[in-house]
Design a protein around this motif. Structure first.
Motif, PDB file in Angstrom:
ATOM      1  N   THR A 188       7.668   1.734  14.776  1.00  0.00           N
ATOM      2  CA  THR A 188       7.085   0.558  14.123  1.00  0.00           C
ATOM      3  C   THR A 188       6.865   0.844  12.647  1.00  0.00           C
TER       4      THR A 188
ATOM      5  N   GLU B 269       2.337  -6.012   6.840  1.00  0.00           N
ATOM      6  CA  GLU B 269       3.598  -6.420   7.447  1.00  0.00           C
ATOM      7  C   GLU B 269       3.910  -5.468   8.587  1.00  0.00           C
TER       8      GLU B 269
ATOM      9  N   ALA C 246       6.834  -4.603  11.586  1.00  0.00           N
ATOM     10  CA  ALA C 246       8.149  -4.799  12.184  1.00  0.00           C
ATOM     11  C   ALA C 246       8.419  -3.613  13.097  1.00  0.00           C
TER      12      ALA C 246
ATOM     13  N   THR D 180       6.664 -10.092  16.521  1.00  0.00           N
ATOM     14  CA  THR D 180       7.093  -9.533  15.251  1.00  0.00           C
ATOM     15  C   THR D 180       8.572  -9.833  15.012  1.00  0.00           C
ATOM     16  N   PRO D 181       8.993  -9.776  13.718  1.00  0.00           N
ATOM     17  CA  PRO D 181       8.237  -9.321  12.548  1.00  0.00           C
ATOM     18  C   PRO D 181       7.133 -10.294  12.152  1.00  0.00           C
TER      19      PRO D 181
END
Length: 309
Positions: free
Chosen positions: A195, A275, A277, A294-295
Motif C-alpha cells: 500500500t 492519498e 493506493a 481505493t484509490p
C-alpha cells in the motif's frame, strides 16, 4: 420556548438506541418537559437523512439541525448541510447538534457529548457552538464511478473497511454482535497488501493491513484510535498498520486506552491530506458506512460547520 439558534429540527434514525423505548422518545419527552419548541422527522432508509438536512437548510431556511442516531446518521446529516463537491455550507450558517444513539456514536465522545438524552436536552437549549473540521474523501464508489463524500469522525482503508462491509451483510437483529462476528470473519479473510500512503511528509509504500484517517479520536464503540486528533486543527491524524489483522485484534486493549501508538507496527503522521493506493482495491469506510474503494484521496474542510456543544 425557542432556543437562541431557533427551533431545532431533529432528524432521527427510528431504531436509534432501541426504537420505541430508546433515544428519540426519551429526548422528545425531555424537550417537551423543558418547553423547548422542536420538530421531528424520521428517516426511512439509507441517504434519507442527507435529503432531509439539505431540504431543511435550503428550502425551509432552518439553521439548527440535530442528528439523533449513530455515526452513520451524523455522516448523512453532515452531507446534507455541506456540499461535498464544493466544500460550501448550505443555507444560512447552519448548526449541527448530535444526540447519540444507535449501535454507536463515537463522534461525540471527542467532545464529551456521549450523554443521556435527558442531559443532551439541556445542551440543546444553549447557544455555545464550536467550528469543526470535516473530512472529505474522493474515491471509487460501490458502482465503480467516482464519488466524493464528507465524514465527521474516522475513515479506514483496508482491514477496517472489510470489517464494516462484512458487518453490513449480517442480520441487523444481531445488534453489536454483528461487528464482533465481522471482526473475526475479516481476520480470516483479509491479507496484507503493498500500500502506498502519501501525506504532507512524503510517500511510503509497504505491506499494510489498515490505514486510519482520523478527524475525531474514537471509533469502534469507544476505542481511542487517535488520541492526538483534534477536529478543529486542520489536520488529520493518519496511521498505517503494518501487522496482520490478528495483530490489530490483539491490540484492542491498547486501543481502548489510546496507547497503541508506541507499537513498532504502527506509523503515525499529522497531515492536511492523505492519498491511499494499493496493489488491490481496499474497502474504504467512514463513520461506520462503506463508501467505496481505493484509490482514495482525503482532504479537510477547515472549521466549515458549527457543532452545538
Amino acid at each position: 420556548m425557542s432556543p437562541p439558534l431557533g427551533p431545532p429540527l431533529l432528524i432521527a434514525n427510528p431504531s436509534a438506541g432501541g426504537g420505541r423505548e430508546g433515544v428519540l422518545p426519551r429526548l422528545t419527552a425531555a424537550l417537551h418537559a423543558r418547553g423547548l419548541a422542536h420538530d421531528v422527522v424520521v428517516t426511512d432508509g439509507r441517504g434519507h437523512a442527507t435529503e432531509l438536512a439539505r431540504a431543511a437548510v435550503v428550502d425551509d431556511g432552518r439553521r439548527y439541525v440535530v442528528a439523533v442516531g449513530g455515526d452513520g446518521t451524523v455522516q448523512e446529516v453532515v452531507n446534507g448541510l455541506v456540499d461535498a463537491g464544493t466544500g460550501a455550507v448550505r443555507g444560512d450558517d447552519p448548526v449541527l447538534g448530535v444526540v447519540a444513539g444507535g449501535t454507536g456514536c463515537d463522534f461525540v465522545r471527542t467532545f464529551g457529548l456521549d450523554r443521556a438524552p435527558e442531559v443532551m436536552a439541556d445542551h440543546l437549549l444553549g447557544e455555545q457552538t464550536l467550528p469543526i473540521d470535516l473530512g472529505r474523501v474522493r474515491l471509487v464508489g460501490p458502482d465503480g464511478t467516482p464519488r466524493t463524500v464528507l465524514f465527521a469522525n474516522v475513515a479506514e482503508a483496508g482491514y477496517g473497511g472489510s470489517v464494516t462491509a462484512l458487518a453490513n451483510r449480517l442480520p441487523r437483529r444481531l445488534g453489536t454482535a454483528r461487528y464482533a462476528a465481522a471482526i473475526v470473519g475479516a481476520v480470516v479473510r483479509f491479507r496484507r497488501v503493498d500500500t502506498t500512503v502519501t501525506v504532507d511528509q512524503g510517500t511510503r509504500t509497504e505491506p499494510l493491513c489498515n490505514v486510519v484517517v482520523a478527524n475525531g479520536q474514537f471509533f469502534g464503540g469507544g476505542l481511542q484510535v487517535a488520541p492526538r486528533a483534534l477536529p478543529y486543527d486542520d489536520l488529520f491524524n493518519v496511521q498505517s498498520w503494518g501487522g496482520a489483522p490478528i495483530d490489530v485484534l490483539r491490540a484492542a486493549p491498547q486501543l481502548r486506552k489510546g496507547t497503541h501508538l508506541g507499537r513498532s507496527d504502527v506509523r503515525e503522521w499529522q497531515s492536511t491530506r492523505v492519498e491511499v493506493a494499493a496493489d488491490r482495491p481496499l474497502v474504504v469506510e467512514a463513520d461506520g458506512e462503506v463508501l467505496g474503494r481505493t484509490p482514495a484521496s482525503f482532504d479537510l474542510l477547515h472549521r466549515v460547520l458549527r457543532l452545538k456543544l
